[in-house]
Scaffold this motif. Structure first.
Motif, PDB file in Angstrom:
ATOM      1  N   LYS A 112       1.077  -2.230  11.037  1.00 40.60           N
ATOM      2  CA  LYS A 112       0.862  -2.729   9.687  1.00 40.60           C
ATOM      3  C   LYS A 112      -0.543  -2.372   9.202  1.00 40.60           C
ATOM      4  O   LYS A 112      -1.485  -2.304   9.987  1.00 40.60           O
ATOM      5  N   LYS A 113      -0.648  -2.185   7.900  1.00 37.98           N
ATOM      6  CA  LYS A 113      -1.944  -1.889   7.312  1.00 37.98           C
ATOM      7  C   LYS A 113      -2.852  -3.122   7.392  1.00 37.98           C
ATOM      8  O   LYS A 113      -2.383  -4.263   7.325  1.00 37.98           O
ATOM      9  N   GLN A 114      -4.142  -2.874   7.512  1.00 36.51           N
ATOM     10  CA  GLN A 114      -5.127  -3.951   7.551  1.00 36.51           C
ATOM     11  C   GLN A 114      -5.392  -4.421   6.115  1.00 36.51           C
ATOM     12  O   GLN A 114      -6.056  -3.729   5.333  1.00 36.51           O
ATOM     13  N   LEU A 115      -4.874  -5.598   5.782  1.00 38.26           N
ATOM     14  CA  LEU A 115      -4.998  -6.160   4.443  1.00 38.26           C
ATOM     15  C   LEU A 115      -5.476  -7.609   4.538  1.00 38.26           C
ATOM     16  O   LEU A 115      -5.285  -8.273   5.567  1.00 38.26           O
ATOM     17  N   ARG A 116      -6.042  -8.093   3.465  1.00 39.08           N
ATOM     18  CA  ARG A 116      -6.467  -9.500   3.407  1.00 39.08           C
ATOM     19  C   ARG A 116      -6.285 -10.004   1.984  1.00 39.08           C
ATOM     20  O   ARG A 116      -6.328  -9.227   1.024  1.00 39.08           O
ATOM     21  N   PHE A 117      -6.068 -11.311   1.842  1.00 38.60           N
ATOM     22  CA  PHE A 117      -5.981 -11.897   0.511  1.00 38.60           C
ATOM     23  C   PHE A 117      -7.234 -12.720   0.245  1.00 38.60           C
ATOM     24  O   PHE A 117      -7.789 -13.369   1.137  1.00 38.60           O
ATOM     25  N   ALA A 118      -7.678 -12.664  -0.998  1.00 39.22           N
ATOM     26  CA  ALA A 118      -8.892 -13.364  -1.406  1.00 39.22           C
ATOM     27  C   ALA A 118      -8.824 -13.603  -2.905  1.00 39.22           C
ATOM     28  O   ALA A 118      -7.898 -13.151  -3.587  1.00 39.22           O
ATOM     29  N   LYS A 119      -9.806 -14.337  -3.419  1.00 38.11           N
ATOM     30  CA  LYS A 119      -9.850 -14.621  -4.845  1.00 38.11           C
ATOM     31  C   LYS A 119      -9.969 -13.313  -5.643  1.00 38.11           C
ATOM     32  O   LYS A 119     -10.698 -12.410  -5.259  1.00 38.11           O
ATOM     33  N   SER A 120      -9.231 -13.266  -6.751  1.00 38.18           N
ATOM     34  CA  SER A 120      -9.169 -12.037  -7.540  1.00 38.18           C
ATOM     35  C   SER A 120      -9.693 -12.279  -8.947  1.00 38.18           C
ATOM     36  O   SER A 120      -9.425 -13.338  -9.537  1.00 38.18           O
ATOM     37  N   PRO A 121     -10.425 -11.329  -9.518  1.00 36.21           N
ATOM     38  CA  PRO A 121     -10.862 -11.459 -10.914  1.00 36.21           C
ATOM     39  C   PRO A 121      -9.715 -11.305 -11.911  1.00 36.21           C
ATOM     40  O   PRO A 121      -9.859 -11.660 -13.084  1.00 36.21           O
ATOM     41  N   ILE A 122      -8.596 -10.790 -11.446  1.00 39.98           N
ATOM     42  CA  ILE A 122      -7.444 -10.612 -12.341  1.00 39.98           C
ATOM     43  C   ILE A 122      -6.725 -11.940 -12.537  1.00 39.98           C
ATOM     44  O   ILE A 122      -6.540 -12.415 -13.661  1.00 39.98           O
TER      45      ILE A 122
ATOM     46  N   ILE B 212      -6.325   3.912   2.807  1.00 35.76           N
ATOM     47  CA  ILE B 212      -4.881   4.134   2.697  1.00 35.76           C
ATOM     48  C   ILE B 212      -4.671   5.431   1.924  1.00 35.76           C
ATOM     49  O   ILE B 212      -5.193   5.592   0.809  1.00 35.76           O
ATOM     50  N   ASP B 213      -3.928   6.336   2.515  1.00 33.16           N
ATOM     51  CA  ASP B 213      -3.672   7.630   1.873  1.00 33.16           C
ATOM     52  C   ASP B 213      -2.669   7.485   0.743  1.00 33.16           C
ATOM     53  O   ASP B 213      -1.838   6.570   0.723  1.00 33.16           O
ATOM     54  N   ALA B 214      -2.755   8.416  -0.200  1.00 35.15           N
ATOM     55  CA  ALA B 214      -1.784   8.460  -1.296  1.00 35.15           C
ATOM     56  C   ALA B 214      -0.380   8.692  -0.756  1.00 35.15           C
ATOM     57  O   ALA B 214      -0.187   9.389   0.237  1.00 35.15           O
ATOM     58  N   ASN B 215       0.610   8.070  -1.404  1.00 31.05           N
ATOM     59  CA  ASN B 215       2.039   8.166  -1.046  1.00 31.05           C
ATOM     60  C   ASN B 215       2.349   7.478   0.284  1.00 31.05           C
ATOM     61  O   ASN B 215       3.459   7.629   0.800  1.00 31.05           O
ATOM     62  N   ASP B 216       1.407   6.747   0.816  1.00 26.94           N
ATOM     63  CA  ASP B 216       1.650   6.029   2.060  1.00 26.94           C
ATOM     64  C   ASP B 216       2.230   4.658   1.739  1.00 26.94           C
ATOM     65  O   ASP B 216       1.955   4.072   0.694  1.00 26.94           O
ATOM     66  N   MET B 217       3.019   4.121   2.659  1.00 21.37           N
ATOM     67  CA  MET B 217       3.614   2.806   2.494  1.00 21.37           C
ATOM     68  C   MET B 217       2.580   1.744   2.860  1.00 21.37           C
ATOM     69  O   MET B 217       2.010   1.777   3.943  1.00 21.37           O
TER      70      MET B 217
ATOM     71  N   GLU C   4      -9.465   2.872  -1.105  1.00 26.16           N
ATOM     72  CA  GLU C   4     -10.601   2.686  -0.206  1.00 26.16           C
ATOM     73  C   GLU C   4     -10.708   1.225   0.227  1.00 26.16           C
ATOM     74  O   GLU C   4     -10.189   0.317  -0.444  1.00 26.16           O
ATOM     75  N   PRO C   5     -11.366   0.958   1.356  1.00 30.19           N
ATOM     76  CA  PRO C   5     -11.541  -0.424   1.831  1.00 30.19           C
ATOM     77  C   PRO C   5     -12.261  -1.285   0.787  1.00 30.19           C
ATOM     78  O   PRO C   5     -13.203  -0.850   0.141  1.00 30.19           O
ATOM     79  N   GLY C   6     -11.789  -2.513   0.628  1.00 27.28           N
ATOM     80  CA  GLY C   6     -12.363  -3.435  -0.351  1.00 27.28           C
ATOM     81  C   GLY C   6     -11.725  -3.353  -1.719  1.00 27.28           C
ATOM     82  O   GLY C   6     -12.018  -4.178  -2.584  1.00 27.28           O
ATOM     83  N   GLU C   7     -10.849  -2.385  -1.951  1.00 25.17           N
ATOM     84  CA  GLU C   7     -10.210  -2.220  -3.261  1.00 25.17           C
ATOM     85  C   GLU C   7      -8.969  -3.108  -3.345  1.00 25.17           C
ATOM     86  O   GLU C   7      -8.202  -3.231  -2.390  1.00 25.17           O
ATOM     87  N   GLU C   8      -8.775  -3.745  -4.503  1.00 20.92           N
ATOM     88  CA  GLU C   8      -7.632  -4.643  -4.676  1.00 20.92           C
ATOM     89  C   GLU C   8      -6.348  -3.832  -4.868  1.00 20.92           C
ATOM     90  O   GLU C   8      -6.321  -2.834  -5.597  1.00 20.92           O
ATOM     91  N   ILE C   9      -5.298  -4.290  -4.223  1.00 21.49           N
ATOM     92  CA  ILE C   9      -3.983  -3.658  -4.337  1.00 21.49           C
ATOM     93  C   ILE C   9      -3.297  -4.198  -5.592  1.00 21.49           C
ATOM     94  O   ILE C   9      -3.210  -5.415  -5.789  1.00 21.49           O
ATOM     95  N   THR C  10      -2.810  -3.313  -6.445  1.00 17.29           N
ATOM     96  CA  THR C  10      -2.129  -3.718  -7.678  1.00 17.29           C
ATOM     97  C   THR C  10      -0.923  -2.833  -7.924  1.00 17.29           C
ATOM     98  O   THR C  10      -0.862  -1.694  -7.453  1.00 17.29           O
ATOM     99  N   TYR C  11       0.040  -3.362  -8.672  1.00  8.23           N
ATOM    100  CA  TYR C  11       1.163  -2.550  -9.151  1.00  8.23           C
ATOM    101  C   TYR C  11       1.645  -3.140 -10.474  1.00  8.23           C
ATOM    102  O   TYR C  11       1.285  -4.261 -10.850  1.00  8.23           O
TER     103      TYR C  11
END
Length: 279
Positions: free
Chosen positions: A139-149, A160-165, A247-254
């Motif tokens: 599994k990818k190394q992810l974490r949840f935290a407070k978001s400005p969104i 995480i590379d492009a087109n990667d799951m 890149e590390p530290g970037e928020e995941i969005t869709y």
């Protein structure tokens, strides 16, 4: 110097030189040799070009002797071409078959296109299954935290590379009617955010109480990921793919892709392409 050489030197050729008694070619028996020797001597006399042009215009193929490959280039008159071109045209005329050939060609092309699409789908499905198995293994190394969104968000802890799951959206699989009743229940209980993800017209994944950290992914009008539905062992899965390198530290969005409704939900993604509302 004899008379013949003087006439050649002065550019004058007496008519009697071309008379039969002066023609050395009468001694040649082979037709092909006769033609070659005749052209050589005429060229020596300076008359080869003019006589050849005249013969090319007046002489037909049937009048020439010897092998066809041994002859030089000559112009075929239109009158001679007319004797066989109309016949060939009639033989090769396929205007009456154009419609049938075109229809057959279209059917063949359509079958090839359909086969190509099926092959492409199979290759893509195999690739998705391979990536899904790799994601299950590591599994990818992810974490949840407070978001400005909005409230909580999900962040990358590694490149995480492009087109990667990135992660699978996990939850309780329910029917559409049950999802509608649960949404009302969540509202009455004070649960402001529900995590209902529609798979198709009949299946919904509810991650409100039973789910993974993928439910914390926020919406963005210019997202770095996209949600995709794949089939694994005849079961539909929702997975999040990276649109680009993350890149590390970037928020995941869709993009949530909510349907249009009269009551608008404000969007707080803050991107340059923000549509201001989620629906």
């Amino acid at each position: 110097m004899n008379d013949l050489e003087e006439n050649i030197k002065d550019g004058k050729v007496q008519d009697e030189i071309l008379q039969p008694e002066w023609d050395p070619f009468r001694q040649v028996q082979d037709v092909e040799d006769f033609e070659f020797l005749r052209l050589a001597i005429l060229e020596k006399l300076g008359l080869g070009a003019s006589i050849s042009e005249t013969e090319n215009k007046e002489t037909t193929t049937s009048d020439r002797g010897g092998c066809a490959r041994s002859r030089g280039y000559y112009v075929i008159s239109d009158a001679e071409k007319a004797t066989y071109l109309p016949k060939n045209k009639a033989v090769l005329d396929t205007s009456s078959l154009t419609g049938r050939l075109s229809s057959r060609t279209n059917r063949v092309n359509n079958r090839r296109f359909a086969a190509g699409m099926e092959m492409q789908k199979k290759v893509m499905a195999d690739s998705d299954i391979l990536k899904f198995n790799q994601l299950k293994g590591r599994k990818k190394q992810l974490r949840f935290a407070k978001s400005p969104i909005h409230d909580w968000g999900l962040y990358a802890e590694e490149h995480i590379d492009a087109n990667d799951m990135v992660i699978e959206y996990v939850g309780e699989v329910i029917r559409q009617q049950v999802a509608e009743e649960r949404e009302k229940t969540y509202g009455r209980c004070g649960i402001g955010s529900s995590y209902l993800f529609r798979v198709d017209d009949d299946i919904v994944i509810d991650a409100t109480k039973k789910g993974s950290i993928a439910r914390f992914i926020n919406h963005c009008c210019s997202p770095n990921c996209t949600a995709k539905i794949i089939t694994v062992d005849k079961h539909k899965k929702i997975v999040i793919y990276a649109n680009r390198d993350i890149e590390p530290g970037e928020e995941i969005t869709y993009d949530y892709k909510f349907p249009l409704e009269a009551e608008k939900i404000p969007c707080l993604c803050g991107s340059k392409a923000c549509k201001l509302t989620l629906n």
